[in-house]
Scaffold this motif. Structure first.
Motif, PDB file in Angstrom:
ATOM      1  N   PHE A   5      44.212  49.923  35.690  1.00 28.68           N
ATOM      2  CA  PHE A   5      42.709  49.531  35.213  1.00 28.68           C
ATOM      3  C   PHE A   5      41.843  49.742  36.428  1.00 28.68           C
ATOM      4  CE2 PHE A   5      39.563  46.941  33.121  1.00 28.68           C
ATOM      5  CZ  PHE A   5      39.951  47.024  31.774  1.00 28.68           C
ATOM      6  N   ARG A   6      40.553  49.914  35.602  1.00 26.24           N
ATOM      7  CA  ARG A   6      39.412  50.099  36.667  1.00 26.24           C
ATOM      8  C   ARG A   6      38.262  49.342  35.873  1.00 26.24           C
ATOM      9  NH1 ARG A   6      37.977  55.874  39.234  1.00 26.24           N
ATOM     10  NH2 ARG A   6      39.990  55.772  39.386  1.00 26.24           N
ATOM     11  N   THR A   7      37.459  48.597  36.990  1.00 34.29           N
ATOM     12  CA  THR A   7      36.405  47.889  36.422  1.00 34.29           C
ATOM     13  C   THR A   7      35.477  47.681  37.361  1.00 34.29           C
ATOM     14  OG1 THR A   7      35.753  45.828  35.066  1.00 34.29           O
ATOM     15  CG2 THR A   7      37.461  45.579  36.808  1.00 34.29           C
ATOM     16  N   ASN A   8      34.254  47.466  37.068  1.00 33.54           N
ATOM     17  CA  ASN A   8      33.331  46.843  38.090  1.00 33.54           C
ATOM     18  C   ASN A   8      32.585  45.638  37.579  1.00 33.54           C
ATOM     19  OD1 ASN A   8      33.131  49.044  39.372  1.00 33.54           O
ATOM     20  ND2 ASN A   8      31.632  50.298  37.961  1.00 33.54           N
ATOM     21  N   ASP A   9      33.200  44.733  36.747  1.00 34.65           N
ATOM     22  CA  ASP A   9      33.032  43.458  36.290  1.00 34.65           C
ATOM     23  C   ASP A   9      34.055  42.343  37.092  1.00 34.65           C
ATOM     24  OD1 ASP A   9      32.769  41.049  34.791  1.00 34.65           O
ATOM     25  OD2 ASP A   9      32.875  42.007  32.955  1.00 34.65           O
ATOM     26  N   PRO A  10      33.371  41.718  37.880  1.00 34.59           N
ATOM     27  CA  PRO A  10      34.230  40.761  38.638  1.00 34.59           C
ATOM     28  C   PRO A  10      34.935  39.731  37.585  1.00 34.59           C
ATOM     29  CG  PRO A  10      31.810  40.248  39.227  1.00 34.59           C
ATOM     30  CD  PRO A  10      31.940  41.542  38.222  1.00 34.59           C
ATOM     31  N   VAL A  11      34.181  39.334  36.691  1.00 33.07           N
ATOM     32  CA  VAL A  11      35.084  38.364  35.520  1.00 33.07           C
ATOM     33  C   VAL A  11      36.044  39.049  35.106  1.00 33.07           C
ATOM     34  CG1 VAL A  11      34.502  37.115  33.534  1.00 33.07           C
ATOM     35  CG2 VAL A  11      32.766  37.088  35.165  1.00 33.07           C
ATOM     36  N   LYS A  12      35.860  40.230  34.773  1.00 35.85           N
ATOM     37  CA  LYS A  12      37.189  40.997  33.947  1.00 35.85           C
ATOM     38  C   LYS A  12      38.213  41.016  35.143  1.00 35.85           C
ATOM     39  CE  LYS A  12      36.299  44.090  30.808  1.00 35.85           C
ATOM     40  NZ  LYS A  12      35.658  45.365  30.406  1.00 35.85           N
ATOM     41  N   LEU A  13      37.842  41.326  36.417  1.00 42.58           N
ATOM     42  CA  LEU A  13      38.689  41.376  37.269  1.00 42.58           C
ATOM     43  C   LEU A  13      39.642  40.277  37.641  1.00 42.58           C
ATOM     44  CD1 LEU A  13      39.967  43.205  39.357  1.00 42.58           C
ATOM     45  CD2 LEU A  13      38.268  42.513  40.979  1.00 42.58           C
ATOM     46  N   SER A  14      38.989  38.997  37.548  1.00 46.95           N
ATOM     47  CA  SER A  14      39.535  37.638  37.700  1.00 46.95           C
ATOM     48  C   SER A  14      40.752  37.631  36.288  1.00 46.95           C
ATOM     49  CB  SER A  14      38.837  36.752  37.836  1.00 46.95           C
ATOM     50  OG  SER A  14      39.262  35.484  37.728  1.00 46.95           O
ATOM     51  N   TYR A  15      40.199  38.000  35.142  1.00 44.22           N
ATOM     52  CA  TYR A  15      41.073  37.900  33.946  1.00 44.22           C
ATOM     53  C   TYR A  15      42.103  38.575  34.198  1.00 44.22           C
ATOM     54  CZ  TYR A  15      42.174  37.503  29.270  1.00 44.22           C
ATOM     55  OH  TYR A  15      42.911  37.186  27.943  1.00 44.22           O
ATOM     56  N   ILE A  16      42.160  39.852  34.584  1.00 44.23           N
ATOM     57  CA  ILE A  16      43.019  40.865  34.668  1.00 44.23           C
ATOM     58  C   ILE A  16      44.149  40.229  35.828  1.00 44.23           C
ATOM     59  CG2 ILE A  16      43.910  42.951  35.595  1.00 44.23           C
ATOM     60  CD1 ILE A  16      40.902  44.142  34.703  1.00 44.23           C
ATOM     61  N   ARG A  17      43.713  39.809  36.992  1.00 42.83           N
ATOM     62  CA  ARG A  17      44.740  39.112  37.774  1.00 42.83           C
ATOM     63  C   ARG A  17      45.616  38.102  37.256  1.00 42.83           C
ATOM     64  NH1 ARG A  17      40.544  39.047  42.867  1.00 42.83           N
ATOM     65  NH2 ARG A  17      41.398  40.896  43.995  1.00 42.83           N
ATOM     66  N   HIS A  18      44.539  37.369  36.276  1.00 38.35           N
ATOM     67  CA  HIS A  18      45.571  36.176  35.890  1.00 38.35           C
ATOM     68  C   HIS A  18      46.427  36.660  34.714  1.00 38.35           C
ATOM     69  CE1 HIS A  18      46.155  32.479  33.571  1.00 38.35           C
ATOM     70  NE2 HIS A  18      45.926  33.258  32.406  1.00 38.35           N
ATOM     71  N   ALA A  58      52.283  46.438  32.407  1.00 37.49           N
ATOM     72  CA  ALA A  58      51.011  46.019  32.762  1.00 37.49           C
ATOM     73  C   ALA A  58      49.696  46.560  31.620  1.00 37.49           C
ATOM     74  CB  ALA A  58      50.418  46.337  34.135  1.00 37.49           C
ATOM     75  N   ARG A  59      50.118  47.981  31.388  1.00 38.86           N
ATOM     76  CA  ARG A  59      49.176  48.628  30.465  1.00 38.86           C
ATOM     77  C   ARG A  59      49.374  47.724  29.084  1.00 38.86           C
ATOM     78  NH1 ARG A  59      50.993  53.500  32.983  1.00 38.86           N
ATOM     79  NH2 ARG A  59      49.290  54.091  34.566  1.00 38.86           N
ATOM     80  N   ARG A  60      50.586  47.369  28.858  1.00 36.50           N
ATOM     81  CA  ARG A  60      50.681  46.594  27.346  1.00 36.50           C
ATOM     82  C   ARG A  60      49.885  45.240  27.501  1.00 36.50           C
ATOM     83  NH1 ARG A  60      55.510  49.160  27.040  1.00 36.50           N
ATOM     84  NH2 ARG A  60      56.742  47.735  28.284  1.00 36.50           N
ATOM     85  N   ALA A  61      49.927  44.635  28.815  1.00 35.18           N
ATOM     86  CA  ALA A  61      49.286  43.377  28.859  1.00 35.18           C
ATOM     87  C   ALA A  61      48.017  43.369  28.869  1.00 35.18           C
ATOM     88  CB  ALA A  61      49.558  42.755  30.357  1.00 35.18           C
ATOM     89  N   LEU A  62      47.298  44.769  29.123  1.00 32.54           N
ATOM     90  CA  LEU A  62      45.727  44.995  29.510  1.00 32.54           C
ATOM     91  C   LEU A  62      45.212  45.917  28.231  1.00 32.54           C
ATOM     92  CD1 LEU A  62      45.723  45.700  33.250  1.00 32.54           C
ATOM     93  CD2 LEU A  62      45.316  43.488  32.080  1.00 32.54           C
ATOM     94  N   SER A  63      46.289  46.056  27.314  1.00 36.87           N
ATOM     95  CA  SER A  63      46.024  46.930  26.426  1.00 36.87           C
ATOM     96  C   SER A  63      44.565  46.712  25.449  1.00 36.87           C
ATOM     97  CB  SER A  63      46.966  47.150  25.267  1.00 36.87           C
ATOM     98  OG  SER A  63      47.425  46.107  24.626  1.00 36.87           O
ATOM     99  N   GLU A  64      44.114  45.389  25.325  1.00 36.61           N
ATOM    100  CA  GLU A  64      43.090  44.968  24.760  1.00 36.61           C
ATOM    101  C   GLU A  64      41.841  45.050  25.492  1.00 36.61           C
ATOM    102  OE1 GLU A  64      43.727  41.713  22.253  1.00 36.61           O
ATOM    103  OE2 GLU A  64      45.646  42.423  21.427  1.00 36.61           O
TER     104      GLU A  64
END
Length: 69
Positions: A5-18, A58-64
């Motif tokens: 995954f690639r993002t510039n959104d710190p909130v989304k990054l936190s959610y991805i980590r979770h 990981a890709r499945r978990a983040l697919s949405e």
């Protein structure tokens, strides 16, 4: 290591980590500090990487989630 995954959104990054932590996947975040170093906004995309064995899960978990970069 494989980028999932690639993002510039710190909130989304936190959610991805979770999400990945809940799935039992070890997460590594690259370029996080570099992306925010000059204070004008994220110029460098933050990359989320995992071990190659965990990449498909990981890709499945983040697919949405939508990619930013």
């Amino acid at each position: 290591m494989e980028e999932v995954f690639r993002t510039n959104d710190p909130v989304k990054l936190s959610y991805i980590r979770h999400l990945l932590s809940e799935a039992g996947i070890e997460v590594f975040v690259l370029d996080e500090h570099t992306a925010y170093i000059d204070g004008r906004g994220p110029l460098v995309p933050v990359r989320v990487v995992v071990h190659e064995d965990d990449a498909d899960d990981a890709r499945r978990a983040l697919s949405e989630l939508d990619q930013d970069g």
